[in-house]
Design a protein around this motif. Structure first.
Motif, PDB file in Angstrom:
ATOM      1  N   PHE A  29       0.820  -1.209   0.000  1.00  0.00           N
ATOM      2  CA  PHE A  29       0.000   0.000   0.000  1.00  0.00           C
ATOM      3  C   PHE A  29       0.855   1.261   0.000  1.00  0.00           C
ATOM      4  CE2 PHE A  29      -2.145   3.347   2.483  1.00  0.00           C
ATOM      5  CZ  PHE A  29      -3.252   3.564   1.686  1.00  0.00           C
ATOM      6  N   PHE A  30       1.804   1.350   0.940  1.00  0.00           N
ATOM      7  CA  PHE A  30       2.664   2.527   1.011  1.00  0.00           C
ATOM      8  C   PHE A  30       3.575   2.623  -0.209  1.00  0.00           C
ATOM      9  CE2 PHE A  30       1.501   2.617   5.511  1.00  0.00           C
ATOM     10  CZ  PHE A  30       1.445   3.980   5.761  1.00  0.00           C
ATOM     11  N   GLY A  31       3.999   1.460  -0.742  1.00  0.00           N
ATOM     12  CA  GLY A  31       4.845   1.472  -1.931  1.00  0.00           C
ATOM     13  C   GLY A  31       4.122   2.045  -3.135  1.00  0.00           C
ATOM     14  N   MET A  32       2.840   1.702  -3.290  1.00  0.00           N
ATOM     15  CA  MET A  32       2.051   2.245  -4.406  1.00  0.00           C
ATOM     16  C   MET A  32       1.781   3.744  -4.217  1.00  0.00           C
ATOM     17  SD  MET A  32      -0.674  -0.886  -4.956  1.00  0.00           S
ATOM     18  CE  MET A  32      -1.530   0.002  -6.261  1.00  0.00           C
ATOM     19  N   ILE A  33       1.465   4.148  -2.980  1.00  0.00           N
ATOM     20  CA  ILE A  33       1.171   5.561  -2.711  1.00  0.00           C
ATOM     21  C   ILE A  33       2.384   6.439  -2.986  1.00  0.00           C
ATOM     22  CG2 ILE A  33       0.553   7.245  -0.934  1.00  0.00           C
ATOM     23  CD1 ILE A  33      -1.777   5.569  -1.874  1.00  0.00           C
ATOM     24  N   ILE A  34       3.562   6.009  -2.486  1.00  0.00           N
ATOM     25  CA  ILE A  34       4.757   6.839  -2.682  1.00  0.00           C
ATOM     26  C   ILE A  34       5.136   6.914  -4.159  1.00  0.00           C
ATOM     27  CG2 ILE A  34       6.515   5.053  -2.437  1.00  0.00           C
ATOM     28  CD1 ILE A  34       6.586   8.565  -0.860  1.00  0.00           C
ATOM     29  N   HIS A  35       4.824   5.882  -4.917  1.00  0.00           N
ATOM     30  CA  HIS A  35       5.101   5.898  -6.361  1.00  0.00           C
ATOM     31  C   HIS A  35       4.255   6.970  -7.060  1.00  0.00           C
ATOM     32  CE1 HIS A  35       5.280   4.754 -10.568  1.00  0.00           C
ATOM     33  NE2 HIS A  35       3.979   4.468 -10.554  1.00  0.00           N
ATOM     34  N   PHE A  36       2.988   7.049  -6.665  1.00  0.00           N
ATOM     35  CA  PHE A  36       2.110   8.041  -7.306  1.00  0.00           C
ATOM     36  C   PHE A  36       2.364   9.455  -6.771  1.00  0.00           C
ATOM     37  CE2 PHE A  36      -0.481   4.138  -7.896  1.00  0.00           C
ATOM     38  CZ  PHE A  36      -0.504   4.157  -9.276  1.00  0.00           C
ATOM     39  N   VAL A  37       2.830   9.586  -5.519  1.00  0.00           N
ATOM     40  CA  VAL A  37       3.112  10.904  -4.953  1.00  0.00           C
ATOM     41  C   VAL A  37       4.412  11.470  -5.507  1.00  0.00           C
ATOM     42  CG1 VAL A  37       3.692  12.139  -2.820  1.00  0.00           C
ATOM     43  CG2 VAL A  37       1.796  10.510  -2.835  1.00  0.00           C
ATOM     44  N   PHE A  42      10.504   7.674  -7.331  1.00  0.00           N
ATOM     45  CA  PHE A  42      10.145   6.255  -7.326  1.00  0.00           C
ATOM     46  C   PHE A  42       9.448   5.942  -8.659  1.00  0.00           C
ATOM     47  CE2 PHE A  42       9.938   7.946  -3.024  1.00  0.00           C
ATOM     48  CZ  PHE A  42      10.799   7.098  -2.327  1.00  0.00           C
ATOM     49  N   PRO A  43      10.223   5.716  -9.711  1.00  0.00           N
ATOM     50  CA  PRO A  43       9.657   5.579 -11.061  1.00  0.00           C
ATOM     51  C   PRO A  43       8.774   4.340 -11.268  1.00  0.00           C
ATOM     52  CG  PRO A  43      12.000   5.084 -11.063  1.00  0.00           C
ATOM     53  CD  PRO A  43      11.699   5.620  -9.706  1.00  0.00           C
ATOM     54  N   THR A  44       8.946   3.292 -10.456  1.00  0.00           N
ATOM     55  CA  THR A  44       8.113   2.088 -10.584  1.00  0.00           C
ATOM     56  C   THR A  44       7.488   1.755  -9.233  1.00  0.00           C
ATOM     57  OG1 THR A  44       9.898   0.528 -10.055  1.00  0.00           O
ATOM     58  CG2 THR A  44       9.657   1.194 -12.373  1.00  0.00           C
ATOM     59  N   ILE A  45       6.435   0.960  -9.293  1.00  0.00           N
ATOM     60  CA  ILE A  45       5.794   0.518  -8.054  1.00  0.00           C
ATOM     61  C   ILE A  45       6.755  -0.364  -7.241  1.00  0.00           C
ATOM     62  CG2 ILE A  45       3.928  -0.921  -7.124  1.00  0.00           C
ATOM     63  CD1 ILE A  45       2.141   0.056  -9.343  1.00  0.00           C
ATOM     64  N   PHE A  46       7.556  -1.144  -7.963  1.00  0.00           N
ATOM     65  CA  PHE A  46       8.524  -1.982  -7.252  1.00  0.00           C
ATOM     66  C   PHE A  46       9.497  -1.128  -6.444  1.00  0.00           C
ATOM     67  CE2 PHE A  46      12.679  -4.052  -6.995  1.00  0.00           C
ATOM     68  CZ  PHE A  46      12.331  -5.229  -6.341  1.00  0.00           C
ATOM     69  N   ASP A  47       9.932   0.011  -7.007  1.00  0.00           N
ATOM     70  CA  ASP A  47      10.816   0.908  -6.256  1.00  0.00           C
ATOM     71  C   ASP A  47      10.116   1.405  -4.995  1.00  0.00           C
ATOM     72  OD1 ASP A  47      12.954   0.763  -8.027  1.00  0.00           O
ATOM     73  OD2 ASP A  47      12.105   2.324  -9.323  1.00  0.00           O
ATOM     74  N   GLY A  48       8.818   1.690  -5.110  1.00  0.00           N
ATOM     75  CA  GLY A  48       8.071   2.144  -3.939  1.00  0.00           C
ATOM     76  C   GLY A  48       7.961   1.061  -2.877  1.00  0.00           C
ATOM     77  N   LEU A  64      16.764   5.336  -1.733  1.00  0.00           N
ATOM     78  CA  LEU A  64      15.578   6.036  -2.210  1.00  0.00           C
ATOM     79  C   LEU A  64      14.968   6.803  -1.043  1.00  0.00           C
ATOM     80  CD1 LEU A  64      13.959   3.190  -4.372  1.00  0.00           C
ATOM     81  CD2 LEU A  64      15.229   5.186  -5.205  1.00  0.00           C
ATOM     82  N   VAL A  65      14.828   8.146  -1.216  1.00  0.00           N
ATOM     83  CA  VAL A  65      14.350   8.988  -0.110  1.00  0.00           C
ATOM     84  C   VAL A  65      13.288   9.948  -0.639  1.00  0.00           C
ATOM     85  CG1 VAL A  65      15.001  10.642   1.668  1.00  0.00           C
ATOM     86  CG2 VAL A  65      16.610   8.850   1.003  1.00  0.00           C
ATOM     87  N   PRO A  66      12.130  10.048   0.002  1.00  0.00           N
ATOM     88  CA  PRO A  66      11.120  11.031  -0.437  1.00  0.00           C
ATOM     89  C   PRO A  66      11.632  12.454  -0.228  1.00  0.00           C
ATOM     90  CG  PRO A  66      10.481  10.027   1.648  1.00  0.00           C
ATOM     91  CD  PRO A  66      11.655   9.253   1.160  1.00  0.00           C
ATOM     92  N   VAL A  67      11.249  13.335  -1.105  1.00  0.00           N
ATOM     93  CA  VAL A  67      11.740  14.716  -1.028  1.00  0.00           C
ATOM     94  C   VAL A  67      10.619  15.715  -0.778  1.00  0.00           C
ATOM     95  CG1 VAL A  67      13.753  14.282  -2.471  1.00  0.00           C
ATOM     96  CG2 VAL A  67      11.586  14.915  -3.555  1.00  0.00           C
ATOM     97  N   THR A  68       9.363  15.321  -1.001  1.00  0.00           N
ATOM     98  CA  THR A  68       8.239  16.234  -0.769  1.00  0.00           C
ATOM     99  C   THR A  68       7.713  16.078   0.646  1.00  0.00           C
ATOM    100  OG1 THR A  68       6.565  14.658  -1.522  1.00  0.00           O
ATOM    101  CG2 THR A  68       7.599  16.035  -3.210  1.00  0.00           C
ATOM    102  N   ILE A  69       6.938  17.064   1.095  1.00  0.00           N
ATOM    103  CA  ILE A  69       6.379  17.012   2.443  1.00  0.00           C
ATOM    104  C   ILE A  69       5.415  15.828   2.575  1.00  0.00           C
ATOM    105  CG2 ILE A  69       4.898  18.206   4.088  1.00  0.00           C
ATOM    106  CD1 ILE A  69       6.053  20.829   3.119  1.00  0.00           C
ATOM    107  N   ILE A  70       4.586  15.641   1.561  1.00  0.00           N
ATOM    108  CA  ILE A  70       3.642  14.513   1.619  1.00  0.00           C
ATOM    109  C   ILE A  70       4.391  13.180   1.666  1.00  0.00           C
ATOM    110  CG2 ILE A  70       1.804  13.319   0.362  1.00  0.00           C
ATOM    111  CD1 ILE A  70       0.919  15.972  -0.766  1.00  0.00           C
ATOM    112  N   GLY A  71       5.454  13.084   0.857  1.00  0.00           N
ATOM    113  CA  GLY A  71       6.251  11.864   0.852  1.00  0.00           C
ATOM    114  C   GLY A  71       6.888  11.597   2.207  1.00  0.00           C
TER     115      GLY A  71
END
Length: 334
Positions: A29-37, A42-48, A64-71
């Motif tokens: 679930f979190f992997g898919m969300i971070i991919h779309f955010v 995170f160019p692929t769902i697998f990366d997420g 791999l590190v999120p850079v946005t506030i939502i991420g």
């Protein structure tokens, strides 16, 4: 599958499996969300999913590190929720493993194998026989049924222990009596002889009633109970009292007393017992003739099992029949 049916199935599964499914769901679930955010990070769902697993397990490679506030908020939620779940899952699995080992040692775990040998009764004879089986037939699966032991170390004795009475259906079912190929019933040393024989016969009746094809060996102490043991369904009856009495008699009245009785035991330890079917060419021959044939191979013919009865050193003119089994003593050969 309806939601109601799914939840029924979910809550009936073992807790460690439920936790594994829940942890997997969170990671996906979190992997898919971070991919779309953050699709650029995170160019692929697998990366997420990879990031979710590494973050939720608190490993934190940092590749791999999120850079946005939502991420970053998703990362915090993942660490709080997923990390706790992973830790709880590992603790549950560890506790389940320890509990399973305890249940296994205490005889609470059902046996699910097939073609095994069931021993009823724990005593010195059982220990020695198990040691012999482990030495000469290490791949044999052994299940022990006994109601006097509270626990037994499966690491010390490579057997499956079932705590209970060998004459009760519930105990025999836990030992998977339907799939067993043989059962050995030994006498209880804590009972008087008559009671021990009655207990052995009762166990024989219960085992035969639940598995008509199983091969049953029963130890009977008193001569009067042999017929009852046969009627109960024993294929082979072992009378240990007769054998031991004969050994004591020969030890007491042997002509030369310069050699200790232990010499006999020492000599027997260099031999191995075999149970063989009568060779085709010896069917219809006498026990004496068969003895000479085995002596040519340096083997000693001790007796025969005929019609379910074990006969040691039978009359020389005894005729060997097709379904007889021969008891042979052979030297250990390398």
């Amino acid at each position: 599958m309806s939601i109601h049916t799914f939840f029924q199935w979910y809550f009936r599964t073992p807790i460690f499996l439920r936790l594994l499914l829940t942890v997997s769901f969170f990671m996906v679930f979190f992997g898919m969300i971070i991919h779309f955010v953050e699709p650029h990070v995170f160019p692929t769902i697998f990366d997420g999913i990879w990031w979710a697993v590494i973050t939720g397990s608190t490993v934190g490679y940092g590749d791999l590190v999120p850079v946005t506030i939502i991420g970053k908020i998703l990362g915090v939620l993942l660490i709080i929720a997923g990390g706790g779940l992973v830790t709880f899952y590992m603790a549950t699995v560890s506790a389940s493993t320890v509990r399973y080992e305890q249940d296994l040692s205490q005889g609470k775990v059902e046996y699910r194998g097939e073609e095994h040998i069931i021993f009823v009764g724990w005593n010195e004879r059982t220990k020695q026989l198990i040691d012999m089986i482990q030495e000469f037939a290490p791949n044999e699966n052994i299940v022990l049924i006994d109601n006097t032991l509270d626990s037994i170390s499966y690491k010390q004795y490579p057997i499956h222990f079932i705590q209970g009475n060998g004459s009760e259906d519930e105990t025999l079912i836990r030992a998977n009596i339907y799939k067993a190929r043989a059962a050995i019933i030994t006498s209880d040393p804590n009972m008087v002889e008559k009671q021990a024989d009655q207990s052995s016969i009762l166990a024989t009746v219960a085992i035969r009633g639940m598995n008509n094809d199983i091969f049953i060996i029963s130890e009977i102490l008193t001569k009067e109970q042999i017929a009852n043991a046969k009627r109960a369904g024993s294929d082979t009856i072992v009378r240990s009292n007769d054998f031991m009495s004969t050994l004591f008699f020969h030890s007491l009245y042997r002509k030369g007393r310069t050699h200790p009785f232990d010499t006999l035991v020492k000599q027997l330890s260099t031999q191995q017992y075999k149970q063989l079917e009568v060779p085709t060419e010896l069917i219809g021959e006498t026990f004496l003739h068969c003895s000479f044939e085995f002596l040519k191979q340096e083997d000693l013919l001790l007796g025969i099992e005929q019609a379910g009865e074990l006969k040691i050193n039978p009359p020389a003119k005894t005729i060997l029949q097709e379904k007889d089994n021969l008891i042979v003593l052979s030297p250990l050969r390398q």
